[in-house]
Design a protein around this motif. Structure first.
Motif, PDB file in Angstrom:
ATOM      1  N   LYS A   1       0.877  -1.170   0.000  1.00 51.68           N
ATOM      2  CA  LYS A   1       0.000   0.000   0.000  1.00 51.68           C
ATOM      3  C   LYS A   1       0.915   1.221   0.000  1.00 51.68           C
ATOM      4  CE  LYS A   1      -3.449   2.452   2.629  1.00 51.68           C
ATOM      5  NZ  LYS A   1      -3.526   3.025   3.964  1.00 51.68           N
ATOM      6  N   PRO A   2       0.779   2.118  -0.984  1.00 54.88           N
ATOM      7  CA  PRO A   2       1.681   3.281  -1.043  1.00 54.88           C
ATOM      8  C   PRO A   2       1.692   4.076   0.260  1.00 54.88           C
ATOM      9  CG  PRO A   2       0.383   3.127  -3.040  1.00 54.88           C
ATOM     10  CD  PRO A   2      -0.186   2.112  -2.078  1.00 54.88           C
ATOM     11  N   VAL A   3       2.834   4.664   0.538  1.00 57.36           N
ATOM     12  CA  VAL A   3       3.041   5.474   1.738  1.00 57.36           C
ATOM     13  C   VAL A   3       2.859   6.948   1.374  1.00 57.36           C
ATOM     14  CG1 VAL A   3       4.776   6.190   3.432  1.00 57.36           C
ATOM     15  CG2 VAL A   3       4.613   3.785   2.745  1.00 57.36           C
ATOM     16  N   ASP A   4       2.097   7.668   2.184  1.00 59.74           N
ATOM     17  CA  ASP A   4       1.884   9.091   1.952  1.00 59.74           C
ATOM     18  C   ASP A   4       3.152   9.883   2.236  1.00 59.74           C
ATOM     19  OD1 ASP A   4      -0.792   8.707   1.263  1.00 59.74           O
ATOM     20  OD2 ASP A   4      -1.468   8.956   3.333  1.00 59.74           O
ATOM     21  N   GLY A   5       3.389  10.896   1.424  1.00 57.72           N
ATOM     22  CA  GLY A   5       4.538  11.762   1.611  1.00 57.72           C
ATOM     23  C   GLY A   5       4.280  13.133   1.020  1.00 57.72           C
ATOM     24  N   ARG A   6       5.302  13.979   1.106  1.00 56.76           N
ATOM     25  CA  ARG A   6       5.226  15.325   0.527  1.00 56.76           C
ATOM     26  C   ARG A   6       6.486  15.554  -0.292  1.00 56.76           C
ATOM     27  NH1 ARG A   6       1.163  18.733   1.198  1.00 56.76           N
ATOM     28  NH2 ARG A   6       2.397  20.551   1.615  1.00 56.76           N
ATOM     29  N   LEU A   7       6.294  16.116  -1.460  1.00 52.82           N
ATOM     30  CA  LEU A   7       7.395  16.457  -2.354  1.00 52.82           C
ATOM     31  C   LEU A   7       7.406  17.961  -2.530  1.00 52.82           C
ATOM     32  CD1 LEU A   7       9.510  15.207  -4.486  1.00 52.82           C
ATOM     33  CD2 LEU A   7       7.774  15.870  -6.143  1.00 52.82           C
ATOM     34  N   THR A   8       8.575  18.555  -2.330  1.00 53.64           N
ATOM     35  CA  THR A   8       8.731  19.990  -2.529  1.00 53.64           C
ATOM     36  C   THR A   8       9.804  20.224  -3.566  1.00 53.64           C
ATOM     37  OG1 THR A   8       8.107  20.456  -0.240  1.00 53.64           O
ATOM     38  CG2 THR A   8       9.286  22.199  -1.424  1.00 53.64           C
ATOM     39  N   LYS A   9       9.470  20.967  -4.600  1.00 46.79           N
ATOM     40  CA  LYS A   9      10.461  21.415  -5.580  1.00 46.79           C
ATOM     41  C   LYS A   9      11.185  22.572  -4.917  1.00 46.79           C
ATOM     42  CE  LYS A   9      10.716  23.300 -10.251  1.00 46.79           C
ATOM     43  NZ  LYS A   9       9.874  23.728 -11.389  1.00 46.79           N
ATOM     44  N   THR A  10      12.499  22.465  -4.773  1.00 50.53           N
ATOM     45  CA  THR A  10      13.247  23.416  -3.951  1.00 50.53           C
ATOM     46  C   THR A  10      13.988  24.488  -4.733  1.00 50.53           C
ATOM     47  OG1 THR A  10      15.124  21.890  -3.880  1.00 50.53           O
ATOM     48  CG2 THR A  10      13.534  21.759  -2.067  1.00 50.53           C
ATOM     49  N   GLU A  11      13.743  24.586  -6.002  1.00 49.58           N
ATOM     50  CA  GLU A  11      14.410  25.630  -6.779  1.00 49.58           C
ATOM     51  C   GLU A  11      13.809  26.977  -6.414  1.00 49.58           C
ATOM     52  OE1 GLU A  11      13.876  24.051 -10.701  1.00 49.58           O
ATOM     53  OE2 GLU A  11      15.517  22.631 -10.431  1.00 49.58           O
ATOM     54  N   THR A  12      14.658  27.960  -6.168  1.00 51.47           N
ATOM     55  CA  THR A  12      14.222  29.239  -5.601  1.00 51.47           C
ATOM     56  C   THR A  12      13.258  30.015  -6.481  1.00 51.47           C
ATOM     57  OG1 THR A  12      16.206  30.305  -6.478  1.00 51.47           O
ATOM     58  CG2 THR A  12      16.286  29.510  -4.198  1.00 51.47           C
ATOM     59  N   ASP A  13      13.363  29.859  -7.785  1.00 49.70           N
ATOM     60  CA  ASP A  13      12.507  30.647  -8.674  1.00 49.70           C
ATOM     61  C   ASP A  13      11.118  30.030  -8.870  1.00 49.70           C
ATOM     62  OD1 ASP A  13      13.686  28.524 -10.042  1.00 49.70           O
ATOM     63  OD2 ASP A  13      13.506  29.509 -11.972  1.00 49.70           O
TER      64      ASP A  13
ATOM     65  N   ALA B   1      14.971  18.527 -11.787  1.00 48.20           N
ATOM     66  CA  ALA B   1      14.578  19.513 -10.779  1.00 48.20           C
ATOM     67  C   ALA B   1      15.050  19.052  -9.400  1.00 48.20           C
ATOM     68  CB  ALA B   1      13.071  19.705 -10.776  1.00 48.20           C
ATOM     69  N   LYS B   2      15.487  19.989  -8.593  1.00 48.29           N
ATOM     70  CA  LYS B   2      15.899  19.708  -7.212  1.00 48.29           C
ATOM     71  C   LYS B   2      14.642  19.645  -6.349  1.00 48.29           C
ATOM     72  CE  LYS B   2      20.271  19.882  -8.137  1.00 48.29           C
ATOM     73  NZ  LYS B   2      20.981  18.636  -8.315  1.00 48.29           N
ATOM     74  N   ILE B   3      14.590  18.599  -5.493  1.00 50.08           N
ATOM     75  CA  ILE B   3      13.400  18.378  -4.681  1.00 50.08           C
ATOM     76  C   ILE B   3      13.790  18.037  -3.239  1.00 50.08           C
ATOM     77  CG2 ILE B   3      11.936  17.651  -6.595  1.00 50.08           C
ATOM     78  CD1 ILE B   3      13.292  15.034  -4.213  1.00 50.08           C
ATOM     79  N   SER B   4      12.790  18.001  -2.385  1.00 48.42           N
ATOM     80  CA  SER B   4      12.920  17.458  -1.045  1.00 48.42           C
ATOM     81  C   SER B   4      11.731  16.518  -0.846  1.00 48.42           C
ATOM     82  CB  SER B   4      12.887  18.575  -0.002  1.00 48.42           C
ATOM     83  OG  SER B   4      12.915  18.022   1.298  1.00 48.42           O
ATOM     84  N   LEU B   5      11.997  15.300  -0.364  1.00 49.63           N
ATOM     85  CA  LEU B   5      10.954  14.307  -0.128  1.00 49.63           C
ATOM     86  C   LEU B   5      10.863  14.036   1.364  1.00 49.63           C
ATOM     87  CD1 LEU B   5       8.929  12.223  -1.331  1.00 49.63           C
ATOM     88  CD2 LEU B   5      10.819  10.580  -1.277  1.00 49.63           C
TER      89      LEU B   5
END
Length: 122
Positions: free
Chosen positions: A21-33, A64-68
């Motif tokens: 069962k997939p695990v919930d998470g959050r993805l943030t694109k961290t590029e400043t612009d 793209a640079k991200i944070s998971l």
């Protein structure tokens, strides 16, 4: 392509765990612009990567640079990384991520994945 990493990077990595069962998470694109944060579902994870499903189409692209961030067995994980590949569907996305992890992350994820695998076989 990121220095030696391509769409098939997961095949060479031990301890990749596919969730029943997939695990919930959050993805943030961290590029400043152009910062974007969205809810995602983690389909599989390992020491250096993850395959995720994004139920909405957002402004993301390869390299793209991200944070998971996500949680397994009450253990919180956060890692910066890069989108290695992306499949866009009509109203969703599937992404392959390369995560820039440290030794602490690797030890914690390995312990949690082993525990999950053990619990699954019991």
């Amino acid at each position: 392509m990121i220095k030696g990493i391509n769409m098939y990077f997961k095949r060479n990595e031990p301890y990749r765990y596919t969730f029943s069962k997939p695990v919930d998470g959050r993805l943030t694109k961290t590029e400043t612009d152009d910062t974007v944060t969205t809810n995602v579902q983690i389909l599989d994870v390992s020491n250096h990567g993850a395959k995720i499903y994004c139920p909405s189409v957002v402004n993301l692209q390869e390299h793209a640079k991200i944070s998971l961030t996500f949680e397994l067995n009450s253990t919180f994980f956060q890692s910066p990384g890069t989108i290695v590949w992306l499949k866009q569907f009509r109203q969703s996305l599937e992404l392959g991520l390369h995560l820039d992890t440290d030794d602490e992350y690797k030890e914690k994820i390995l312990a949690e994945l082993k525990q999950m695998a053990k619990n699954k076989t019991q």
